[in-house]
Design an enzyme around this catalytic site. Structure first.
Site, mmCIF file in Angstrom:
data_model
loop_
_atom_site.group_PDB
_atom_site.id
_atom_site.type_symbol
_atom_site.label_atom_id
_atom_site.label_comp_id
_atom_site.label_asym_id
_atom_site.label_seq_id
_atom_site.Cartn_x
_atom_site.Cartn_y
_atom_site.Cartn_z
ATOM 1 N N GLY A 11 -42.152 0.383 12.622
ATOM 2 C CA GLY A 11 -41.344 1.194 11.703
ATOM 3 C C GLY A 11 -42.098 1.460 10.409
ATOM 4 N N THR A 140 -43.692 -5.151 6.682
ATOM 5 C CA THR A 140 -42.319 -5.059 7.182
ATOM 6 C C THR A 140 -41.325 -5.303 6.048
ATOM 7 O OG1 THR A 140 -40.563 -6.076 8.513
ATOM 8 C CG2 THR A 140 -42.454 -7.460 8.067
ATOM 9 N N ASP A 142 -38.585 -6.509 6.630
ATOM 10 C CA ASP A 142 -37.794 -7.678 7.059
ATOM 11 C C ASP A 142 -38.338 -9.002 6.507
ATOM 12 O OD1 ASP A 142 -36.511 -5.762 8.575
ATOM 13 O OD2 ASP A 142 -37.563 -6.271 10.425
ATOM 14 N N ARG A 177 -10.627 -3.709 -3.479
ATOM 15 C CA ARG A 177 -10.987 -3.717 -2.053
ATOM 16 C C ARG A 177 -11.990 -4.803 -1.686
ATOM 17 N NH1 ARG A 177 -11.614 2.821 -1.436
ATOM 18 N NH2 ARG A 177 -9.534 3.162 -0.587
ATOM 19 N N MET A 184 -30.471 -4.167 6.664
ATOM 20 C CA MET A 184 -31.372 -4.378 7.802
ATOM 21 C C MET A 184 -31.986 -5.778 7.757
ATOM 22 S SD MET A 184 -33.415 -0.821 8.291
ATOM 23 C CE MET A 184 -32.734 0.472 9.324
ATOM 24 N N ARG A 186 -33.341 -7.206 11.022
ATOM 25 C CA ARG A 186 -33.382 -7.696 12.404
ATOM 26 C C ARG A 186 -32.904 -9.137 12.507
ATOM 27 N NH1 ARG A 186 -34.716 -4.018 16.203
ATOM 28 N NH2 ARG A 186 -34.268 -5.536 17.814
ATOM 29 N N HIS A 287 -31.487 3.383 7.027
ATOM 30 C CA HIS A 287 -32.899 3.665 6.756
ATOM 31 C C HIS A 287 -33.223 4.012 5.307
ATOM 32 C CE1 HIS A 287 -32.773 3.694 11.108
ATOM 33 N NE2 HIS A 287 -34.062 3.431 11.067
ATOM 34 N N ARG A 290 -35.746 1.793 3.789
ATOM 35 C CA ARG A 290 -37.173 1.947 4.096
ATOM 36 C C ARG A 290 -37.757 3.204 3.480
ATOM 37 N NH1 ARG A 290 -37.191 1.129 10.443
ATOM 38 N NH2 ARG A 290 -38.242 3.108 10.404
HETATM 39 O O1 F6P Z 1 -38.262 -3.836 11.296
HETATM 40 C C1 F6P Z 1 -37.851 -2.935 10.333
HETATM 41 C C2 F6P Z 1 -36.506 -2.344 10.691
HETATM 42 O O2 F6P Z 1 -36.120 -1.453 9.663
HETATM 43 C C3 F6P Z 1 -35.412 -3.380 10.968
HETATM 44 O O3 F6P Z 1 -34.888 -3.941 9.797
HETATM 45 C C4 F6P Z 1 -34.440 -2.555 11.769
HETATM 46 O O4 F6P Z 1 -33.632 -3.327 12.635
HETATM 47 C C5 F6P Z 1 -35.360 -1.674 12.582
HETATM 48 O O5 F6P Z 1 -36.593 -1.616 11.894
HETATM 49 C C6 F6P Z 1 -34.836 -0.276 12.785
HETATM 50 O O6 F6P Z 1 -35.699 0.376 13.633
HETATM 51 P P1 F6P Z 1 -35.629 1.945 13.895
HETATM 52 O O7 F6P Z 1 -36.253 2.634 12.726
HETATM 53 O O8 F6P Z 1 -36.408 2.126 15.134
HETATM 54 O O9 F6P Z 1 -34.195 2.322 14.032
#
Ligand code: F6P
Length: 363
Positions: A11, A140, A142, A177, A184, A186, A287, A290
């Protein structure tokens, strides 16, 4: 001139371009290296003709502030588990790293720098075993690679998630609320944990600590009973209840991995079923974590990773990965780098500290 090939795999991640620029700038000082990039991880090497670009001064100018990767990337077509269809159209996965290593050598490359996460560094190790001069750079959001204190991209993801959490607080407060924000990560809870501490969440749910829904209900109820009429929950996409399962979906064609996402909605149902009557809303950040420009910290980390990676190439330190350890940039064997996954430890100071700050994990 000697030829160096760079690939970005898995990714995308903020800071990839800063690593590329760092490598090129440091290589330029040596005068006897030319640097090239393979398009879309190693797909550029397999392509006929190869899709490989020369990384000139013009190509890398100012790219350290840009997110994504100028080389493009993919998390499919993993050469260790390359998808091929048999005569019945069924996909099976085969190891093609020997073919890839030979092809890179045929193309005249003296060395390779592979920028990627856990999966990519396993590929680096296999290519090294096939005799390729290779160096890895840990990427990463993560932060799940154990041989480095930090991967680049992680700080940016945490910053984006924290900024989002701050915004959710004011709307949660106004409406009394329960706000659930899914992040994210993983199988690792690093983004969730850092975001929860940074944003002052009441509840943080991570894969490493399966939660008891009753404990969450107690915490939420006590907040409302005390007149603090809102609750902020950060949940990692890989979190699950003690007796529950993770929320996953089939991966895309060509990928062996399941896709995570949507656990926030499952949590809402669990809370409602357990008696929470307050309104609940979910935000799945996805996303955006990222995307965009890397934070200043990640620009620095990634740029210096690039410089160090090239120095390892120039010194012939192959089969190793750059690592940020104890505030220094060092080389660690790829074998060590890919051995263990960097999980949040339940008994670590960061978890204890988060609990001392009033965060409930549901354990
Ligand atoms: O490993 C980085 C990551 O953004 C994870 O946190 C997430 O689960 C995964 O990639 C998402 O992958 P994709 O971009 O393929 O949906």
């Amino acid at each position: 001139m000697k030829k160096l090939l760079i690939a970005t795999g898995g990714g995308d991640c903020p800071g990839l371009n800063a690593v590329i620029r760092g490598i090129c700038k440091r290589a330029k000082k040596e005068k006897d290296w030319e640097v090239y990039g393979s398009r879309e991880a190693f797909n550029g090497v397999y392509s006929d003709p190869p899709e490989i670009i020369k990384l000139t001064k013009k190509k890398i100018a100012g790219i350290h502030v840009k997110g994504g990767t100028i080389l493009k990337t993919t998390n499919k077509a993993d050469p260790l588990h390359f998808p091929v269809k048999d005569e019945h159209g069924n996909v099976k996965f085969v190891d093609r790293t020997n073919v890839l290593a030979e092809r890179i050598k045929e193309l005249g490359f003296d060395a390779v720098i592979n920028i990627g996460g856990d999966g990519s560094q396993k590929i680096s190790q296999a290519l090294f075993n096939h005799g390729l001069n290779i160096v890895g750079v840990p990427k990463t959001i993560d932060n799940d690679l154990s041989a480095t204190d930090m991967t680049f991209g992680f700080q940016t993801a945490v910053q984006i998630a924290s900024d989002s959490l701050d915004k959710l607080v004011t709307t949660a407060e106004s409406h009394h609320r329960v706000m659930i924000m899914e992040v994210m990560g993983r199988d690792a809870g690093w983004i969730a944990l850092h975001t929860a501490i940074s944003g002052g969440a009441e509840i943080c749910l991570i894969p490493e600590i399966p939660y008891d829904i009753k404990k969450l209900v107690e915490k939420i109820q006590s907040r409302y009973d005390k007149g603090r009429g809102f609750v902020i929950i950060v949940i990692a996409e890989g979190a699950k209840a003690k007796e529950g399962t993770i929320v996953s979906h089939a991966g895309d064609e060509g990928s062996r991995h399941v896709r995570l996402g949507g656990v926030a909605y499952q949590l809402t149902h669990q809370l409602k079923d357990a008696g929470i009557t307050a309104e609940i809303r979910e935000t799945v950040l996805g996303h955006v974590q990222r995307g965009g420009t890397p934070s200043a910290f990640d620009r620095v980390l990634a740029s210096l990773f690039g410089v160090k990676a090239f120095e390892m190439v120039a010194n012939g330190e192959f089969g190793k990965m750059v690592s940020f350890k104890n505030n220094d940039f060092v080389a660690v064997p790829l074998e060590e780098a890919t051995k263990d996954y960097n999980f949040v430890r339940k008994d670590s100071f960061i978890v204890k500290g988060a609990k001392d700050l009033g965060i409930t994990f549901g354990d």
